[in-house]
Design a protein around this motif. Structure first.
Motif, PDB file in Angstrom:
ATOM      1  N   PRO A   1       5.787 -41.405 -22.657  1.00 16.09           N
ATOM      2  CA  PRO A   1       7.096 -42.052 -22.688  1.00 16.09           C
ATOM      3  C   PRO A   1       8.192 -41.090 -22.238  1.00 16.09           C
ATOM      4  CG  PRO A   1       5.929 -42.357 -24.764  1.00 16.09           C
ATOM      5  CD  PRO A   1       5.185 -41.320 -23.983  1.00 16.09           C
ATOM      6  N   THR A   2       9.252 -41.643 -21.682  1.00 13.11           N
ATOM      7  CA  THR A   2      10.407 -40.870 -21.234  1.00 13.11           C
ATOM      8  C   THR A   2      11.622 -41.259 -22.074  1.00 13.11           C
ATOM      9  OG1 THR A   2       9.597 -40.798 -18.962  1.00 13.11           O
ATOM     10  CG2 THR A   2      11.951 -40.425 -19.285  1.00 13.11           C
ATOM     11  N   ALA A   3      12.342 -40.265 -22.595  1.00 17.47           N
ATOM     12  CA  ALA A   3      13.582 -40.543 -23.323  1.00 17.47           C
ATOM     13  C   ALA A   3      14.620 -41.055 -22.332  1.00 17.47           C
ATOM     14  CB  ALA A   3      14.078 -39.288 -24.022  1.00 17.47           C
ATOM     15  N   PHE A   4      15.213 -42.201 -22.638  1.00 16.52           N
ATOM     16  CA  PHE A   4      16.236 -42.787 -21.777  1.00 16.52           C
ATOM     17  C   PHE A   4      17.637 -42.405 -22.253  1.00 16.52           C
ATOM     18  CE2 PHE A   4      18.794 -46.288 -20.031  1.00 16.52           C
ATOM     19  CZ  PHE A   4      18.400 -46.222 -18.709  1.00 16.52           C
ATOM     20  N   THR A   5      17.807 -42.252 -23.567  1.00 17.84           N
ATOM     21  CA  THR A   5      19.074 -41.772 -24.125  1.00 17.84           C
ATOM     22  C   THR A   5      18.809 -40.448 -24.838  1.00 17.84           C
ATOM     23  OG1 THR A   5      18.778 -43.032 -26.177  1.00 17.84           O
ATOM     24  CG2 THR A   5      20.045 -44.093 -24.401  1.00 17.84           C
ATOM     25  N   HIS A   6      19.847 -39.599 -24.889  1.00 16.11           N
ATOM     26  CA  HIS A   6      19.674 -38.239 -25.437  1.00 16.11           C
ATOM     27  C   HIS A   6      20.847 -37.800 -26.297  1.00 16.11           C
ATOM     28  CE1 HIS A   6      16.372 -37.446 -22.615  1.00 16.11           C
ATOM     29  NE2 HIS A   6      17.123 -38.019 -21.707  1.00 16.11           N
ATOM     30  N   ASP A   7      21.497 -38.703 -26.999  1.00 19.98           N
ATOM     31  CA  ASP A   7      22.620 -38.226 -27.808  1.00 19.98           C
ATOM     32  C   ASP A   7      22.290 -38.360 -29.286  1.00 19.98           C
ATOM     33  OD1 ASP A   7      23.876 -40.883 -28.774  1.00 19.98           O
ATOM     34  OD2 ASP A   7      23.712 -41.144 -26.613  1.00 19.98           O
ATOM     35  N   SER A   8      23.130 -37.810 -30.121  1.00 21.98           N
ATOM     36  CA  SER A   8      22.837 -37.751 -31.552  1.00 21.98           C
ATOM     37  C   SER A   8      23.175 -39.043 -32.284  1.00 21.98           C
ATOM     38  CB  SER A   8      23.595 -36.588 -32.196  1.00 21.98           C
ATOM     39  OG  SER A   8      24.983 -36.795 -32.057  1.00 21.98           O
ATOM     40  N   MET A   9      23.789 -40.001 -31.607  1.00 15.61           N
ATOM     41  CA  MET A   9      24.162 -41.260 -32.250  1.00 15.61           C
ATOM     42  C   MET A   9      23.078 -42.309 -32.022  1.00 15.61           C
ATOM     43  SD  MET A   9      26.778 -40.104 -33.572  1.00 15.61           S
ATOM     44  CE  MET A   9      27.597 -41.454 -34.347  1.00 15.61           C
ATOM     45  N   SER A  10      23.149 -43.387 -32.761  1.00 13.07           N
ATOM     46  CA  SER A  10      22.158 -44.460 -32.697  1.00 13.07           C
ATOM     47  C   SER A  10      22.257 -45.237 -31.382  1.00 13.07           C
ATOM     48  CB  SER A  10      22.384 -45.412 -33.878  1.00 13.07           C
ATOM     49  OG  SER A  10      21.423 -46.420 -33.887  1.00 13.07           O
ATOM     50  N   ASN A  11      21.108 -45.441 -30.715  1.00  9.59           N
ATOM     51  CA  ASN A  11      20.999 -46.216 -29.487  1.00  9.59           C
ATOM     52  C   ASN A  11      19.867 -47.214 -29.695  1.00  9.59           C
ATOM     53  OD1 ASN A  11      22.807 -44.584 -27.564  1.00  9.59           O
ATOM     54  ND2 ASN A  11      21.478 -43.046 -28.470  1.00  9.59           N
ATOM     55  N   VAL A  12      20.180 -48.516 -29.657  1.00 10.13           N
ATOM     56  CA  VAL A  12      19.209 -49.554 -30.006  1.00 10.13           C
ATOM     57  C   VAL A  12      19.311 -50.755 -29.068  1.00 10.13           C
ATOM     58  CG1 VAL A  12      19.153 -48.881 -32.455  1.00 10.13           C
ATOM     59  CG2 VAL A  12      20.791 -50.607 -31.684  1.00 10.13           C
ATOM     60  N   CYS A  13      18.425 -51.707 -29.255  1.00 13.30           N
ATOM     61  CA  CYS A  13      18.445 -53.016 -28.585  1.00 13.30           C
ATOM     62  C   CYS A  13      18.404 -52.938 -27.057  1.00 13.30           C
ATOM     63  CB  CYS A  13      19.665 -53.827 -29.011  1.00 13.30           C
ATOM     64  SG  CYS A  13      19.846 -54.094 -30.772  1.00 13.30           S
ATOM     65  N   PRO A  14      17.386 -52.289 -26.464  1.00 12.26           N
ATOM     66  CA  PRO A  14      17.343 -52.225 -25.006  1.00 12.26           C
ATOM     67  C   PRO A  14      17.114 -53.602 -24.379  1.00 12.26           C
ATOM     68  CG  PRO A  14      15.271 -51.460 -25.922  1.00 12.26           C
ATOM     69  CD  PRO A  14      16.211 -51.681 -27.085  1.00 12.26           C
ATOM     70  N   ALA A  15      17.722 -53.823 -23.219  1.00 11.15           N
ATOM     71  CA  ALA A  15      17.559 -55.080 -22.469  1.00 11.15           C
ATOM     72  C   ALA A  15      17.573 -54.763 -20.981  1.00 11.15           C
ATOM     73  CB  ALA A  15      18.678 -56.060 -22.819  1.00 11.15           C
ATOM     74  N   TRP A  16      16.529 -55.155 -20.266  1.00 11.83           N
ATOM     75  CA  TRP A  16      16.428 -54.913 -18.820  1.00 11.83           C
ATOM     76  C   TRP A  16      17.283 -55.899 -18.045  1.00 11.83           C
ATOM     77  CZ3 TRP A  16      13.533 -51.034 -16.612  1.00 11.83           C
ATOM     78  CH2 TRP A  16      12.610 -50.392 -17.440  1.00 11.83           C
ATOM     79  N   SER A  17      17.904 -55.437 -16.976  1.00 13.88           N
ATOM     80  CA  SER A  17      18.605 -56.339 -16.062  1.00 13.88           C
ATOM     81  C   SER A  17      17.565 -57.193 -15.338  1.00 13.88           C
ATOM     82  CB  SER A  17      19.434 -55.541 -15.052  1.00 13.88           C
ATOM     83  OG  SER A  17      18.587 -54.819 -14.169  1.00 13.88           O
ATOM     84  N   PRO A  18      17.946 -58.359 -14.818  1.00 17.31           N
ATOM     85  CA  PRO A  18      16.993 -59.206 -14.098  1.00 17.31           C
ATOM     86  C   PRO A  18      16.326 -58.502 -12.919  1.00 17.31           C
ATOM     87  CG  PRO A  18      18.954 -60.462 -14.595  1.00 17.31           C
ATOM     88  CD  PRO A  18      19.248 -59.025 -14.963  1.00 17.31           C
ATOM     89  N   ALA A  19      17.034 -57.582 -12.267  1.00 18.02           N
ATOM     90  CA  ALA A  19      16.470 -56.843 -11.134  1.00 18.02           C
ATOM     91  C   ALA A  19      15.626 -55.647 -11.586  1.00 18.02           C
ATOM     92  CB  ALA A  19      17.583 -56.367 -10.203  1.00 18.02           C
ATOM     93  N   GLY A  20      15.693 -55.302 -12.877  1.00 20.05           N
ATOM     94  CA  GLY A  20      14.934 -54.172 -13.399  1.00 20.05           C
ATOM     95  C   GLY A  20      15.502 -52.820 -13.033  1.00 20.05           C
ATOM     96  N   ASP A  21      16.744 -52.789 -12.555  1.00 25.55           N
ATOM     97  CA  ASP A  21      17.349 -51.532 -12.123  1.00 25.55           C
ATOM     98  C   ASP A  21      18.338 -50.944 -13.123  1.00 25.55           C
ATOM     99  OD1 ASP A  21      19.250 -53.518 -11.776  1.00 25.55           O
ATOM    100  OD2 ASP A  21      19.922 -52.785  -9.821  1.00 25.55           O
ATOM    101  N   ARG A  22      18.572 -51.645 -14.250  1.00 29.96           N
ATOM    102  CA  ARG A  22      19.488 -51.162 -15.282  1.00 29.96           C
ATOM    103  C   ARG A  22      18.972 -51.585 -16.657  1.00 29.96           C
ATOM    104  NH1 ARG A  22      24.940 -53.844 -13.474  1.00 29.96           N
ATOM    105  NH2 ARG A  22      23.475 -55.436 -12.765  1.00 29.96           N
TER     106      ARG A  22
END
Length: 169
Positions: A46-67
């Protein structure tokens, strides 16, 4: 048969497939920290997508899969952010989309990728909000008193399905 895709310490939560089915974004909980991770649907590191000390949750892919859109507390309250992704890795800086005094969670992309719906919370009251995905406009509420917890955008009809409890006290 089931097979394990992650083997990191902590808990993996809310996995979601990329539109092409090649990647899975999720958030990892470890020592009260929550970060977005991406793993190949066929397995691997797995690759870390976020790297900060605060909470990052609820990922959602864009329809094109680019964001990937997600909720982050890096500004003090949970707000919606979006960041580019390429081959399962971050490919540019994250951009803050909402700047509200309430908490914003559970992003869901419109079928054409132009808007993101989200659950906006003030205390325990949640309503559906909309914000342009390009960051070129302010968020606006489209429900009142809905107590929304989660939502999804119907890819065929363009309607938003919201899990809430309208009218309950």
């Amino acid at each position: 048969p089931p097979r394990r895709l992650t083997d990191l310490d902590g808990v993996a939560s809310q996995p979601v497939f990329s539109p092409d089915g090649r990647w899975i974004a999720y958030y990892r909980i470890l020592l009260n920290k929550r970060d977005i991770w991406v793993v190949s649907a066929s397995g691997g590191s797995p690759t870390a997508f976020t790297h900060d000390s605060m909470s990052n949750v609820c990922p959602a892919w864009s329809p094109a899969g680019d964001r990937i859109a997600y909720a982050s507390e890096r500004t003090g309250t949970s707000q919606i952010w979006v960041a580019p992704v390429s081959d399962g890795k971050p490919s540019g800086p994250a951009r803050q989309l909402t700047r509200a005094e309430y908490s914003a969670l559970a992003p869901s992309w419109s079928p054409d990728g132009s808007m993101i719906a989200f659950a906006g919370f003030v205390k325990d009251e949640g309503d559906v909000g909309l914000v342009p995905s390009g960051g070129d406009g302010a968020a606006r509420k489209i429900t009142h008193g809905a107590k929304v917890k989660r939502l999804r955008w119907d890819r065929r009809t363009g309607e938003i399905l919201a899990l809430g409890s309208w009218g309950e006290k």
